[in-house]
Design a protein around this motif. Sequence first.
Motif: not given
Length: 89
Positions: A55, A75, A40, A51, A37, A30, A33
């Motif tokens: 993580e 991703l 995504i 999310w 967020l 992430r 990228d």
Amino acid sequence: MANTLQMQIKRTIEVIGEFPGIGQKIRNARESDTRSLSQICRECGISRTYWYQLENENLLAPATEEIIRKIEKVLSVDLGVKFDNYKHD
């Protein structure tokens, strides 16, 4: 001649594997990228809260393979989730 119908039956096999460190891999992907967020998460179809739980590896139930594959696709990463070594009945 009569047309006979055949019923199909689907068998689903549940296999739960442990993948230590996957949360950090998700975070690293992430952070590499350029998208936000929020963007995504929208593309993955999950909430920001979920999310962050991924993580931090702080989930109440196992993540589904479908979610992991969506994250990998969005991703463009391989998170190393393989079930080759897991046996099922």
